[in-house]
Design a protein around this motif. Structure first.
Motif, PDB file in Angstrom:
ATOM      1  N   LEU A   1      49.998  28.867  46.446  1.00 56.67           N
ATOM      2  CA  LEU A   1      50.984  29.898  46.132  1.00 56.67           C
ATOM      3  C   LEU A   1      52.017  30.016  47.244  1.00 56.67           C
ATOM      4  N   ASP A   2      53.216  30.429  46.874  1.00 57.43           N
ATOM      5  CA  ASP A   2      54.226  30.752  47.884  1.00 57.43           C
ATOM      6  C   ASP A   2      53.825  32.017  48.637  1.00 57.43           C
ATOM      7  N   PHE A   3      53.273  32.981  47.904  1.00 61.42           N
ATOM      8  CA  PHE A   3      52.849  34.235  48.530  1.00 61.42           C
ATOM      9  C   PHE A   3      51.837  34.942  47.642  1.00 61.42           C
ATOM     10  N   VAL A   4      51.051  35.800  48.268  1.00 61.98           N
ATOM     11  CA  VAL A   4      50.240  36.788  47.555  1.00 61.98           C
ATOM     12  C   VAL A   4      50.648  38.150  48.085  1.00 61.98           C
ATOM     13  N   LEU A   5      51.009  39.034  47.196  1.00 64.17           N
ATOM     14  CA  LEU A   5      51.276  40.421  47.559  1.00 64.17           C
ATOM     15  C   LEU A   5      50.160  41.272  46.991  1.00 64.17           C
ATOM     16  N   PHE A   6      49.429  41.957  47.873  1.00 63.51           N
ATOM     17  CA  PHE A   6      48.394  42.876  47.439  1.00 63.51           C
ATOM     18  C   PHE A   6      48.968  44.293  47.396  1.00 63.51           C
ATOM     19  N   ASP A   7      49.186  44.785  46.190  1.00 67.04           N
ATOM     20  CA  ASP A   7      49.622  46.175  46.032  1.00 67.04           C
ATOM     21  C   ASP A   7      48.360  47.010  45.838  1.00 67.04           C
ATOM     22  N   ASP A   8      47.491  46.947  46.845  1.00 71.85           N
ATOM     23  CA  ASP A   8      46.173  47.565  46.817  1.00 71.85           C
ATOM     24  C   ASP A   8      45.855  48.069  48.232  1.00 71.85           C
ATOM     25  N   CYS A   9      44.880  48.939  48.326  1.00 76.88           N
ATOM     26  CA  CYS A   9      44.478  49.455  49.640  1.00 76.88           C
ATOM     27  C   CYS A   9      43.662  48.433  50.430  1.00 76.88           C
ATOM     28  N   TYR A  10      43.813  48.476  51.740  1.00 80.98           N
ATOM     29  CA  TYR A  10      42.920  47.805  52.693  1.00 80.98           C
ATOM     30  C   TYR A  10      42.807  46.288  52.532  1.00 80.98           C
ATOM     31  N   MET A  11      43.843  45.601  52.090  1.00 81.46           N
ATOM     32  CA  MET A  11      43.719  44.162  51.864  1.00 81.46           C
ATOM     33  C   MET A  11      44.245  43.294  52.999  1.00 81.46           C
ATOM     34  N   GLN A  12      44.934  43.890  53.985  1.00 84.02           N
ATOM     35  CA  GLN A  12      45.482  43.057  55.065  1.00 84.02           C
ATOM     36  C   GLN A  12      44.483  42.992  56.224  1.00 84.02           C
ATOM     37  N   ASN A  13      43.401  42.245  56.008  1.00 82.72           N
ATOM     38  CA  ASN A  13      42.377  42.032  57.019  1.00 82.72           C
ATOM     39  C   ASN A  13      42.409  40.578  57.475  1.00 82.72           C
ATOM     40  N   ILE A  14      41.983  40.324  58.695  1.00 83.59           N
ATOM     41  CA  ILE A  14      41.895  38.947  59.165  1.00 83.59           C
ATOM     42  C   ILE A  14      40.853  38.179  58.362  1.00 83.59           C
ATOM     43  N   GLU A  15      39.828  38.885  57.877  1.00 81.42           N
ATOM     44  CA  GLU A  15      38.799  38.233  57.071  1.00 81.42           C
ATOM     45  C   GLU A  15      39.371  37.729  55.741  1.00 81.42           C
ATOM     46  N   VAL A  16      40.226  38.532  55.110  1.00 78.62           N
ATOM     47  CA  VAL A  16      40.879  38.114  53.865  1.00 78.62           C
ATOM     48  C   VAL A  16      41.861  36.976  54.148  1.00 78.62           C
TER      49      VAL A  16
ATOM     50  N   TYR B   1      41.798  34.785  56.465  1.00 82.98           N
ATOM     51  CA  TYR B   1      41.095  33.537  56.741  1.00 82.98           C
ATOM     52  C   TYR B   1      40.601  32.896  55.447  1.00 82.98           C
ATOM     53  N   ASP B   2      40.096  33.693  54.530  1.00 79.18           N
ATOM     54  CA  ASP B   2      39.627  33.164  53.249  1.00 79.18           C
ATOM     55  C   ASP B   2      40.754  32.550  52.421  1.00 79.18           C
ATOM     56  N   LEU B   3      41.957  33.136  52.517  1.00 77.89           N
ATOM     57  CA  LEU B   3      43.077  32.694  51.668  1.00 77.89           C
ATOM     58  C   LEU B   3      44.034  31.739  52.381  1.00 77.89           C
ATOM     59  N   ARG B   4      43.718  31.353  53.597  1.00 81.98           N
ATOM     60  CA  ARG B   4      44.667  30.601  54.431  1.00 81.98           C
ATOM     61  C   ARG B   4      45.115  29.277  53.809  1.00 81.98           C
ATOM     62  N   ASN B   5      44.277  28.672  52.972  1.00 81.76           N
ATOM     63  CA  ASN B   5      44.606  27.364  52.408  1.00 81.76           C
ATOM     64  C   ASN B   5      45.198  27.427  51.001  1.00 81.76           C
ATOM     65  N   VAL B   6      45.352  28.626  50.440  1.00 82.49           N
ATOM     66  CA  VAL B   6      45.856  28.711  49.063  1.00 82.49           C
ATOM     67  C   VAL B   6      47.172  29.473  48.946  1.00 82.49           C
ATOM     68  N   THR B   7      47.714  29.945  50.059  1.00 77.84           N
ATOM     69  CA  THR B   7      49.009  30.639  50.007  1.00 77.84           C
ATOM     70  C   THR B   7      49.719  30.510  51.339  1.00 77.84           C
TER      71      THR B   7
ATOM     72  N   GLU C   1      28.945  39.319  59.358  1.00 76.33           N
ATOM     73  CA  GLU C   1      28.562  38.064  59.990  1.00 76.33           C
ATOM     74  C   GLU C   1      28.446  36.919  58.989  1.00 76.33           C
ATOM     75  N   LYS C   2      28.505  37.232  57.705  1.00 75.87           N
ATOM     76  CA  LYS C   2      28.460  36.202  56.677  1.00 75.87           C
ATOM     77  C   LYS C   2      29.859  35.729  56.278  1.00 75.87           C
ATOM     78  N   THR C   3      30.889  36.404  56.763  1.00 76.76           N
ATOM     79  CA  THR C   3      32.252  36.021  56.394  1.00 76.76           C
ATOM     80  C   THR C   3      32.622  34.697  57.057  1.00 76.76           C
ATOM     81  N   ALA C   4      33.532  33.969  56.424  1.00 73.16           N
ATOM     82  CA  ALA C   4      34.004  32.704  56.991  1.00 73.16           C
ATOM     83  C   ALA C   4      34.701  32.944  58.323  1.00 73.16           C
ATOM     84  N   TRP C   5      35.382  34.079  58.454  1.00 71.24           N
ATOM     85  CA  TRP C   5      36.061  34.422  59.704  1.00 71.24           C
ATOM     86  C   TRP C   5      35.065  34.528  60.845  1.00 71.24           C
TER      87      TRP C   5
END
Length: 411
Positions: free
Chosen positions: A216-231, A233-239, A402-406
């Protein structure tokens, strides 16, 4: 006579060409629908419990139409909306521009959807594949409008609701103060966060994107609490970029009347700034938004691994780190605030971490106060880097950190 006729024909052809130019209006209709678009923007609005958020999403669609009209069309781009009106019924709609107006065209109705259609890779892939089939493009952008609880797993919602207390004081970085009226946000419900029956894990979104859009060119989360380093890291290769909030998003959502055009034009920093310009004067002036450049996430992880090896986390007083949520114990801490305390004795490493953090988060804004819905309270934000981290959280909801990919990449 033949020579005169030939000259007259040339003159007439020239007049027709001039008339064609004169009649050309800058308000052009959209490209023919069988042409591969330059970009398709999908506004993805899964079932989120109905009520206020469904109504807010409908208003967001109307605001996007206004943005397209202000922009005088989509040109070679397309906007498609997936919106669920009930848990089992949804619609795939295209926003089309012609004659100065933007209208909705229902492309497909989904009369029999189930939780698995929103929460499994196969289910979300099927929905995304439908978008590609009706609006194929060279690239894609994704707006997710729902409730959100960040990187946390599906069962975290019950823990979060139990954690929320109001004690007026939660450490040096946060004094909480009641507001005089309750305010709805996009925190607790279904969709990306909330009710586990309709909760889509971040890994589901990641894999569904990878298997359909590819990138994707971008993902915009119009939701609460989505700008985490854990998120991130999970999405780093798809946007390429992630636009999101570290905290709670007011129920009204982003001001698409202005940010809609920025999304279509690829000016993501302007989306962040317009969010601030809108909310600083809004009735309930609370919010945060930032832009993450995902190509800088891996270098950040490498430095974080170095920091975890060299710096002593035990000396960090968690009550001195800027919290960016309304939970007690805190789940989401400001990453920049944490790094300053973690590496306070290693100036060189801290400098490199801060430089990389700025590269990774090139745009970030916050209002002076941020709201927490369940406690109907606000707290000050005095230290803000635009992304959160849960490494030091002792909250029950974050016990799987501790189970997160980050975590695995940085410890």
């Amino acid at each position: 006579m033949r020579k005169i006729a030939k000259i007259m024909t040339i003159v007439l052809m020239g007049c027709v060409a001039l008339l064609s130019v004169a009649c050309h209006h800058e308000d052009e209709p959209d490209e023919p629908q069988d042409i591969v678009a330059q970009q398709t923007l999908l506004m993805y609005m899964p079932w989120s419990g109905g009520g206020s958020i469904y109504n807010a999403c409908q208003k967001n669609i109307s605001a996007m139409k206004t943005a397209i009209e202000y922009r005088r069309g989509l040109g070679s781009k397309r906007v498609v909306v997936f919106i669920a009106s009930t848990a089992n019924r949804a619609y795939l709609i295209e926003l089309k521009y012609a004659d100065g107006k933007c209208k909705s065209d229902t492309l497909k109705t989904y009369p029999y959807l189930y939780a698995k259609d929103y929460t499994t890779v196969q289910g979300v892939k099927a929905l995304f594949s439908d978008v590609i089939s009706v609006a194929k493009a060279e690239s894609y952008g994704l707006v997710v409008s729902a409730h959100g609880t960040g990187w946390l797993p599906a069962n975290a919602g019950s823990y979060l609701s139990k954690q929320q207390v109001f004690d007026g004081w939660m450490g040096a970085k946060r004094r909480m103060q009641r507001v005089d009226h309750p305010i709805e946000t996009r925190f607790y419900g279904t969709g990306i966060g909330g009710d586990s029956n309709f909760h889509a894990e971040i890994s589901v979104l990641r894999d569904a994107v990878a298997d359909t859009f590819g990138h994707l060119d971008f993902v915009l989360f119009d939701d609460c609490y989505m700008q985490n380093i854990e998120v991130a890291y999970d999405l780093r290769n798809v946007t390429d970029y992630i636009i999101g909030s570290t905290s709670e998003v007011m129920m009204v959502g982003l001001p698409y009347t202005t940010v809609g055009a920025h999304l279509l034009d690829g000016d993501y920093a302007a989306v962040v700034q317009d969010f601030y310009d809108f909310f600083i004067d809004y009735t309930d002036p609370y919010g945060t938004l930032s832009l993450v450049k995902t190509s800088e996430v891996e270098p950040m992880a490498a430095l974080m691994k170095e920091a975890n090896a060299q710096c002593d986390v035990s000396k960090v007083d968690i009550y001195d780190v800027q919290p960016l949520d309304g939970f007690s114990p805190t789940v989401f801490y400001d990453m920049g605030s944490y790094l300053k305390l973690l590496c306070s004795d290693n100036a060189d490493l801290l400098s490199r971490l801060q430089t990389q953090l700025k590269k990774m988060v090139p745009a970030a804004v916050h209002t002076p106060l941020v709201y927490a819905e369940k406690t109907t309270s606000v707290y000050e934000v005095t230290d803000f880097s635009g992304i959160t981290i849960s490494d030091i959280s002792v909250a029950k909801a974050a016990e799987t950190k501790e189970k997160t990919a980050w975590w695995q990449a940085t410890h």
